[in-house]
Design a protein around this motif. Sequence first.
Motif, PDB file in Angstrom:
ATOM      1  N   ARG A 158      14.834 -15.316   1.502  1.00 26.81           N
ATOM      2  CA  ARG A 158      15.058 -13.510   0.918  1.00 26.81           C
ATOM      3  C   ARG A 158      13.940 -12.963  -0.258  1.00 26.81           C
ATOM      4  O   ARG A 158      13.492 -12.825  -0.456  1.00 26.81           O
ATOM      5  CB  ARG A 158      16.288 -13.162   0.756  1.00 26.81           C
ATOM      6  CG  ARG A 158      17.590 -13.533   1.990  1.00 26.81           C
ATOM      7  CD  ARG A 158      17.057 -12.825   2.662  1.00 26.81           C
ATOM      8  NE  ARG A 158      17.936 -13.230   4.271  1.00 26.81           N
ATOM      9  CZ  ARG A 158      17.585 -12.870   5.225  1.00 26.81           C
ATOM     10  NH1 ARG A 158      17.191 -11.462   5.755  1.00 26.81           N
ATOM     11  NH2 ARG A 158      18.293 -13.167   6.557  1.00 26.81           N
ATOM     12  N   PRO A 159      13.846 -11.458  -0.314  1.00 26.26           N
ATOM     13  CA  PRO A 159      13.306 -10.736  -1.179  1.00 26.26           C
ATOM     14  C   PRO A 159      13.540 -10.563  -2.384  1.00 26.26           C
ATOM     15  O   PRO A 159      14.657 -11.430  -2.668  1.00 26.26           O
ATOM     16  CB  PRO A 159      13.493  -8.947  -0.621  1.00 26.26           C
ATOM     17  CG  PRO A 159      13.487  -9.064   0.635  1.00 26.26           C
ATOM     18  CD  PRO A 159      14.681 -10.154   1.166  1.00 26.26           C
ATOM     19  N   ASP A 160      12.713 -11.137  -3.641  1.00 23.60           N
ATOM     20  CA  ASP A 160      12.746 -11.000  -5.239  1.00 23.60           C
ATOM     21  C   ASP A 160      13.339  -9.879  -5.334  1.00 23.60           C
ATOM     22  O   ASP A 160      12.940  -9.379  -5.968  1.00 23.60           O
ATOM     23  CB  ASP A 160      11.697 -11.836  -5.474  1.00 23.60           C
ATOM     24  CG  ASP A 160      12.200 -12.122  -6.992  1.00 23.60           C
ATOM     25  OD1 ASP A 160      12.851 -12.243  -8.023  1.00 23.60           O
ATOM     26  OD2 ASP A 160      10.929 -13.072  -7.933  1.00 23.60           O
ATOM     27  N   LEU A 161      14.532  -9.970  -5.922  1.00 26.40           N
ATOM     28  CA  LEU A 161      15.084  -8.215  -6.537  1.00 26.40           C
ATOM     29  C   LEU A 161      14.354  -8.282  -7.792  1.00 26.40           C
ATOM     30  O   LEU A 161      13.751  -6.756  -7.513  1.00 26.40           O
ATOM     31  CB  LEU A 161      16.338  -8.135  -6.182  1.00 26.40           C
ATOM     32  CG  LEU A 161      17.190  -7.008  -7.002  1.00 26.40           C
ATOM     33  CD1 LEU A 161      17.041  -5.412  -6.367  1.00 26.40           C
ATOM     34  CD2 LEU A 161      18.404  -7.402  -7.658  1.00 26.40           C
ATOM     35  N   ALA A 162      14.122  -8.689  -8.654  1.00 28.38           N
ATOM     36  CA  ALA A 162      13.424  -8.388  -9.854  1.00 28.38           C
ATOM     37  C   ALA A 162      11.949  -8.485  -9.634  1.00 28.38           C
ATOM     38  O   ALA A 162      11.443  -8.031  -9.873  1.00 28.38           O
ATOM     39  CB  ALA A 162      13.935  -9.762 -10.612  1.00 28.38           C
ATOM     40  N   ALA A 163      11.198  -8.711  -8.620  1.00 28.63           N
ATOM     41  CA  ALA A 163       9.536  -8.678  -8.257  1.00 28.63           C
ATOM     42  C   ALA A 163       9.534  -7.319  -7.709  1.00 28.63           C
ATOM     43  O   ALA A 163       8.128  -6.785  -7.756  1.00 28.63           O
ATOM     44  CB  ALA A 163       9.193  -9.434  -8.021  1.00 28.63           C
ATOM     45  N   LEU A 164      10.279  -6.708  -7.280  1.00 23.93           N
ATOM     46  CA  LEU A 164      10.752  -5.931  -6.156  1.00 23.93           C
ATOM     47  C   LEU A 164      11.102  -4.027  -7.049  1.00 23.93           C
ATOM     48  O   LEU A 164      11.127  -3.325  -5.789  1.00 23.93           O
ATOM     49  CB  LEU A 164      11.236  -5.809  -4.671  1.00 23.93           C
ATOM     50  CG  LEU A 164      10.580  -6.959  -4.182  1.00 23.93           C
ATOM     51  CD1 LEU A 164      11.190  -7.120  -3.016  1.00 23.93           C
ATOM     52  CD2 LEU A 164       8.972  -6.415  -3.856  1.00 23.93           C
ATOM     53  N   THR A 165      11.676  -4.140  -7.894  1.00 19.79           N
ATOM     54  CA  THR A 165      12.526  -3.536  -8.764  1.00 19.79           C
ATOM     55  C   THR A 165      11.719  -3.418  -9.914  1.00 19.79           C
ATOM     56  O   THR A 165      11.706  -3.538 -10.798  1.00 19.79           O
ATOM     57  CB  THR A 165      14.520  -3.732  -8.861  1.00 19.79           C
ATOM     58  OG1 THR A 165      14.563  -4.327  -7.448  1.00 19.79           O
ATOM     59  CG2 THR A 165      15.027  -2.537  -9.284  1.00 19.79           C
ATOM     60  N   GLU A 166      11.789  -1.637 -10.676  1.00 16.40           N
ATOM     61  CA  GLU A 166      11.804  -1.478 -11.280  1.00 16.40           C
ATOM     62  C   GLU A 166      13.018   0.018 -12.088  1.00 16.40           C
ATOM     63  O   GLU A 166      14.010   0.309 -11.646  1.00 16.40           O
ATOM     64  CB  GLU A 166      10.596  -0.083 -11.212  1.00 16.40           C
ATOM     65  CG  GLU A 166      10.171   0.582 -12.622  1.00 16.40           C
ATOM     66  CD  GLU A 166       8.716   0.883 -12.578  1.00 16.40           C
ATOM     67  OE1 GLU A 166       8.809   1.903 -13.559  1.00 16.40           O
ATOM     68  OE2 GLU A 166       7.785   0.987 -11.523  1.00 16.40           O
TER      69      GLU A 166
END
Length: 192
Positions: A180-188
């Motif tokens: 699944r997508p990495d929330l930390a890498a995709l969220t500002e």
Amino acid sequence: MPAAQPEALQFLLSRRSHPAKTLRAPGPDRAALEPLLTAALRVPDHGKLEPWRLIVLARPALKRLAAAAAARAEALTMPADQAAKGISQFADSPLCVAVVSSPKPSDKAPEVEQLLSAGAVALSLLNAALAAGWGAAWLTGWPAYDAEFRAEALGLAAGERVVGFVHVGTAAGVSPERPRPDLAALTEWRGF
């Protein structure tokens, strides 16, 4: 604080589509499908334009679409493996709903917002089917993007397009988990 719906949140946190090739008959009948379609249409719709429509495809219609896809692939001299993917999604599906973007003239809701609303219909239908216990998958593929196929096989008007073919049936086995997508890498985060 609003009333929480933990079951709904847990469903969304754990939902996963089933590979379309694993869907088998039976699919939902009309009575089982209508609440799913009703749920699917409860999406953001700026201007209340209803810039989408649904084409429900049962087995006889899917057989005709598979034949039309085969003929179109042949006319395009498409490589066999590419053609097969488009043909098999109709030939093998127990039931399919084509979600069609059908934009309306509007000064308030640009066409891109209307297209996104149609995409929301496809996702809502997928989630409604999964929540009801069906196996489901959202596909596109070359038949969704070929203007002649859309017009001749599905009867789409100029300016309409398929945002997704949502296939629904009985899942054969458990859908495999995937990364699944990495929330930390995709969220500002700003201002927190």
